[in-house]
Design a protein around this motif. Sequence first.
Motif, PDB file in Angstrom:
ATOM      1  N   GLN A  10       1.506  -1.722   6.188  1.00  0.00           N
ATOM      2  CA  GLN A  10       0.392  -2.458   5.784  1.00  0.00           C
ATOM      3  C   GLN A  10       0.857  -3.436   4.769  1.00  0.00           C
ATOM      4  O   GLN A  10       0.556  -4.548   4.692  1.00  0.00           O
ATOM      5  N   GLU A  11       1.726  -3.301   3.788  1.00  0.00           N
ATOM      6  CA  GLU A  11       2.122  -4.193   2.797  1.00  0.00           C
ATOM      7  C   GLU A  11       2.838  -5.288   3.260  1.00  0.00           C
ATOM      8  O   GLU A  11       2.744  -6.504   3.188  1.00  0.00           O
ATOM      9  N   PRO A 112      -5.222  -8.113  -1.752  1.00  0.00           N
ATOM     10  CA  PRO A 112      -5.132  -6.795  -1.959  1.00  0.00           C
ATOM     11  C   PRO A 112      -3.974  -6.154  -2.772  1.00  0.00           C
ATOM     12  O   PRO A 112      -3.903  -5.291  -3.679  1.00  0.00           O
ATOM     13  N   ASP A 113      -2.788  -6.993  -2.216  1.00  0.00           N
ATOM     14  CA  ASP A 113      -1.643  -6.351  -2.842  1.00  0.00           C
ATOM     15  C   ASP A 113      -1.291  -7.235  -4.118  1.00  0.00           C
ATOM     16  O   ASP A 113      -0.057  -7.440  -4.459  1.00  0.00           O
ATOM     17  N   VAL A 214     -11.319  -4.555   0.457  1.00  0.00           N
ATOM     18  CA  VAL A 214      -9.901  -3.822   0.914  1.00  0.00           C
ATOM     19  C   VAL A 214      -9.558  -2.979  -0.448  1.00  0.00           C
ATOM     20  O   VAL A 214      -9.404  -3.567  -1.475  1.00  0.00           O
ATOM     21  N   PRO A 216      -6.925   0.612  -1.998  1.00  0.00           N
ATOM     22  CA  PRO A 216      -6.149   1.626  -1.345  1.00  0.00           C
ATOM     23  C   PRO A 216      -6.769   2.812  -0.845  1.00  0.00           C
ATOM     24  O   PRO A 216      -7.807   3.502  -1.334  1.00  0.00           O
ATOM     25  N   ASP A 217      -6.126   3.537   0.189  1.00  0.00           N
ATOM     26  CA  ASP A 217      -6.820   4.535   0.735  1.00  0.00           C
ATOM     27  C   ASP A 217      -6.233   6.169   0.255  1.00  0.00           C
ATOM     28  O   ASP A 217      -6.673   7.157   0.710  1.00  0.00           O
ATOM     29  N   TRP A 222      -3.997   1.087   3.047  1.00  0.00           N
ATOM     30  CA  TRP A 222      -5.208   0.480   2.591  1.00  0.00           C
ATOM     31  C   TRP A 222      -6.371   0.683   3.579  1.00  0.00           C
ATOM     32  O   TRP A 222      -6.137   0.995   4.768  1.00  0.00           O
ATOM     33  N   HIS A 223      -7.533   0.688   3.113  1.00  0.00           N
ATOM     34  CA  HIS A 223      -8.664   0.616   4.072  1.00  0.00           C
ATOM     35  C   HIS A 223      -9.829  -0.055   3.558  1.00  0.00           C
ATOM     36  O   HIS A 223      -9.809  -0.715   2.429  1.00  0.00           O
ATOM     37  N   CYS A 397      -7.498 -10.468   5.547  1.00  0.00           N
ATOM     38  CA  CYS A 397      -7.310  -9.406   4.601  1.00  0.00           C
ATOM     39  C   CYS A 397      -8.334  -8.211   5.118  1.00  0.00           C
ATOM     40  O   CYS A 397      -7.928  -7.011   5.511  1.00  0.00           O
ATOM     41  N   ALA A 401      -7.575  -4.889   7.410  1.00  0.00           N
ATOM     42  CA  ALA A 401      -7.613  -3.446   6.736  1.00  0.00           C
ATOM     43  C   ALA A 401      -8.743  -2.768   7.824  1.00  0.00           C
ATOM     44  O   ALA A 401      -8.820  -1.455   7.790  1.00  0.00           O
TER      45      ALA A 401
END
Length: 470
Positions: A10-11, A112-113, A214, A216-217, A222-223, A397, A401
Amino acid sequence: MLSAASGDHQESAFAVIRAEFPLPGAFPAAALAEAERAAAVPDGVDRVDATDLPLVTVDPVGSRDLDQAVLIERLGSGFRVHYAIADLGVTIRPGGALDAEVRRRGQTFYLPDGAIPLHPPVLSEGASSLLPGEVRAAVLWTIDLDSDAEPARAELRRALVRSVARLDYASVQAAIEAGTPHPSIAALPELGKLRRKAAAARGAIELELPEQQVAPDGNGGWHVVVRPRLDVETWNAEISLLTGMCAAQIMTDANIGVLRTLPDAPEQAVVELRRSAAALGIDWAEDADAASLLIGLDPASPATMALLDDATRLLRGAGYTAFDGAPPHVRGHAGIGAPYAHVTAPLRRLVDRFATEVCLAVTAGREVPDWVREALPELPAAMESSDRLAAQVERACIDQAETWTLAGQVGRLFPAVVLRTNGESGGTVFLLDPPVLGKCRGDGLVEGQRIMARLLEVDPVARRVSFEVA
């Protein structure tokens, strides 16, 4: 199939999005050098000492690029708002390498990152950020409001300020609900509610659609989630809108500046929205405008969700209007119900630095600096381009996600609301849990209808999910 917990993949996918779009990379060495010099050397500008004001910042948890600090006082039956804004006008040398790079970027891009900042972090998260306990250069707005929270007087000046606390939305909301608000913003709920009432009276069209984000899960990935908007966020935003409206008034009175604009909705768009409201069973009085209708709807209702999605047609054509020597050809902002200008986020948005310089010059009776005047015609195109890019990146993004959120669940049924229909070919649905937006096949879909949607496809590479009516 990509697992929702596969954090490494995902990253790398966000890296793919970064590479797919023309996002800025590292700052050029010359721009960084200018930023480091500016951070190390006082600007030498004559400033009012306002470090005695107990200003506070209110931002999301973890924020370091702090543009604004606020203090709200009671003033008789009204209010006085002190609003300090990070001052970049004398930090960035006009025509220099940093100025050129900032103009090229246009704004901070949030992924998100990690963010891609408008200014080097040595400024945006350091020397120019209104961090607590630090003396900072700022533009200090002082706005007096009457008992109805309408502005009676507004002034701005360059100042030295010192925030006494860095607060976040959730903790401020909790403190207000507990009856223990920070003294500097104890009057925020009352003022915020009055400003919301004033917005309705102006005919401001505001759409409270579910806001996908988005996050962190908890498993390294991620979700997609829906983040509820707290009351304190709405009230805090009203302070920024108030300042932007005062700035717009200053600039339009002087016939020079740059506005954030949105034309009034075409009459046909309102007619079509009335038709949609009738089809959804929403009562719309003949003598009520769209703003009055929308502000009173239950945002949790499926019919409301569909109508709010349809109402986006009322808010098309947003842009920026620069003017010099004559009134602006577009003046208002339909979403706000008044002329408006961006002046409160200079660390994160290019145009604010220039609009602020116009307001400072006009209110001081000075000529607007040549470097500002020369830039005005270029600002609308630069901002509109960066706004489009930011919106595209944010959507990409979220789409990505959504595929991770639904990975491995093809064939499962989900409760959903039909937002839009495409004739006989299906439409667009919004899942209630998880909060995913997607195309849905099926006959006879009706806007606002609750359905069960079967997940047909999850394609992480194309960033696409699709459904069919069960």
